[in-house]
Motif scaffolding. Structure first.
Motif, PDB file in Angstrom:
ATOM      1  N   GLU A 212     -25.270  43.032 -36.390  1.00 52.03           N
ATOM      2  CA  GLU A 212     -25.908  42.881 -37.514  1.00 52.03           C
ATOM      3  C   GLU A 212     -26.472  44.069 -38.157  1.00 52.03           C
ATOM      4  O   GLU A 212     -26.454  44.556 -38.895  1.00 52.03           O
ATOM      5  N   SER A 213     -26.787  44.262 -36.668  1.00 51.57           N
ATOM      6  CA  SER A 213     -27.646  45.974 -37.033  1.00 51.57           C
ATOM      7  C   SER A 213     -26.625  47.464 -35.905  1.00 51.57           C
ATOM      8  O   SER A 213     -27.011  48.113 -36.627  1.00 51.57           O
ATOM      9  N   ASN A 221     -28.433  46.934 -45.098  1.00 49.29           N
ATOM     10  CA  ASN A 221     -27.306  46.407 -45.660  1.00 49.29           C
ATOM     11  C   ASN A 221     -27.787  46.183 -46.963  1.00 49.29           C
ATOM     12  O   ASN A 221     -28.672  45.917 -48.359  1.00 49.29           O
ATOM     13  N   SER A 224     -27.449  43.027 -49.856  1.00 50.91           N
ATOM     14  CA  SER A 224     -27.978  41.859 -50.201  1.00 50.91           C
ATOM     15  C   SER A 224     -29.700  42.554 -49.826  1.00 50.91           C
ATOM     16  O   SER A 224     -30.876  41.507 -49.641  1.00 50.91           O
ATOM     17  N   ALA A 226     -31.041  43.410 -46.525  1.00 57.02           N
ATOM     18  CA  ALA A 226     -31.422  42.641 -44.654  1.00 57.02           C
ATOM     19  C   ALA A 226     -31.829  44.315 -44.384  1.00 57.02           C
ATOM     20  O   ALA A 226     -30.919  45.645 -44.445  1.00 57.02           O
ATOM     21  N   GLN A 231     -32.153  41.901 -39.589  1.00 56.29           N
ATOM     22  CA  GLN A 231     -31.544  41.834 -40.770  1.00 56.29           C
ATOM     23  C   GLN A 231     -32.063  41.281 -41.339  1.00 56.29           C
ATOM     24  O   GLN A 231     -31.856  40.603 -41.582  1.00 56.29           O
ATOM     25  N   SER A 274     -24.366  32.302 -36.426  1.00 56.29           N
ATOM     26  CA  SER A 274     -23.387  33.498 -36.743  1.00 56.29           C
ATOM     27  C   SER A 274     -22.036  33.142 -37.018  1.00 56.29           C
ATOM     28  O   SER A 274     -21.535  33.982 -37.352  1.00 56.29           O
ATOM     29  N   ASN A 278     -20.865  33.515 -40.432  1.00 57.61           N
ATOM     30  CA  ASN A 278     -20.929  34.971 -40.425  1.00 57.61           C
ATOM     31  C   ASN A 278     -22.736  35.269 -41.055  1.00 57.61           C
ATOM     32  O   ASN A 278     -22.447  36.153 -41.541  1.00 57.61           O
ATOM     33  N   TRP A 279     -23.111  34.416 -40.546  1.00 60.86           N
ATOM     34  CA  TRP A 279     -24.808  34.953 -40.992  1.00 60.86           C
ATOM     35  C   TRP A 279     -25.773  33.941 -40.031  1.00 60.86           C
ATOM     36  O   TRP A 279     -24.929  32.661 -39.345  1.00 60.86           O
ATOM     37  N   TYR A 280     -27.147  34.627 -39.769  1.00 64.74           N
ATOM     38  CA  TYR A 280     -27.794  33.237 -38.672  1.00 64.74           C
ATOM     39  C   TYR A 280     -29.425  33.486 -39.638  1.00 64.74           C
ATOM     40  O   TYR A 280     -29.790  34.361 -40.711  1.00 64.74           O
TER      41      TYR A 280
END
Length: 280
Positions: A212-213, A221, A224, A226, A231, A274, A278-280
């Motif tokens: 994520e980071s 990001n 988005s 985030a 994020q 994730s 591809n995200w959580y």
């Protein structure tokens, strides 16, 4: 014709006779002085009986008068001049007291509640009436107040030094905690202490936030919005964990762990989501 002899001039006397007459005159003069001294002693005796005044006190008084006169003659300082000098010294003492009070009050205002300034406050209160106090008291209270000013200022300076040292230590600790390695160490400790998550759970967390980071508290990001290590979207959500969420990795981590626990139960569950979404 009478042969009347004229008086023999003194210059005509033989030397032996002239010397004898000279001695007689000296004795007469000495006798006169003794009589005067005796008369003076009698009068002095009467004065002692009538007033209690003694010869010794008269001598001491005269000696004091003579000493004062000698001092004045030597220094050129007269009584009225001494009075003027005393007035000048008193005025300077009052000016010093006023200046000391100004400094003392400024010191009280500067230290505030940093240290115990009750001693200085008491000295200021005592010196406050300096215009009506005896000069000796003003001098003593001024010195006392100066001492309290120095003590209070030194204590406040030490307080500031300690505070600065603590702030420096906190800044250095924050800088270390804000590095990726520091953030990982913080997350490992919080995951175990707050949620009881094992090392295996931390390994899932490590992979999730690396993706994520990169464990950077400044990550953002642009597409988005985030923000931060977890994020958060938007980043302001992390304010619930602390007002310093923008600058403190630990605050972001605390928010992120709570988010995972509420949304997924464990870091490994969040990591699985994730991977698939591809995200959580």
């Amino acid at each position: 014709m009478h042969n009347t002899a004229s008086p023999t001039p003194e210059s005509a006397l033989d030397p032996q006779t002239a010397q004898l007459d000279s001695r007689r005159g000296l004795r007469r003069r000495r006798l006169g002085r003794r009589r005067l001294l005796v008369a003076g002693a009698i009068a002095a005796a009467g004065l002692v009986v009538g007033t209690g005044f003694t010869v010794q006190s008269a001598i001491a008084t005269q000696a004091s008068i003579d000493a004062t006169a000698a001092l004045n003659q030597t220094s050129g300082v007269r009584h009225e001049q001494l009075g003027a000098y005393s007035a000048i010294a008193a005025a300077r003492t009052l000016d010093t007291a006023a200046d000391t009070l100004t400094v003392a009050n400024e010191t009280l205002a500067a230290v505030g509640t940093k240290v115990d300034a009750s001693g200085l406050a008491a000295s200021v209160a005592s010196l406050g009436d300096y215009e009506t106090l005896p000069i000796d008291s003003v001098i003593d209270l001024t010195e006392q107040t100066r001492t309290e000013v120095a003590k209070t200022a030194a204590a406040a300076a030490e307080f500031d030094r300690v505070q600065a040292a603590q702030a420096q230590a906190a800044a250095e600790a924050l800088a270390r905690a804000n590095t990726p390695d520091g953030a990982r160490a913080t997350a490992r400790d919080l995951a175990a202490s707050r949620y009881g998550w094992t090392e295996s759970q931390f390994q899932c967390l490590d992979k999730l936030w690396q993706k994520e980071s990169g464990w950077s508290y400044t990550a953002y990001n642009a597409s988005s919005g985030a923000t931060g290590i977890p994020q958060s979207l938007p980043g302001s959500k992390m304010a619930t964990a602390g007002a310093d969420w923008q600058t403190n990795a630990a605050t972001q981590i605390a928010w992120g762990l709570d988010y995972i626990q509420r949304g997924y139960g464990t870091p490994c569950s969040a990591w699985s989501h994730s991977q698939s979404m591809n995200w959580y």
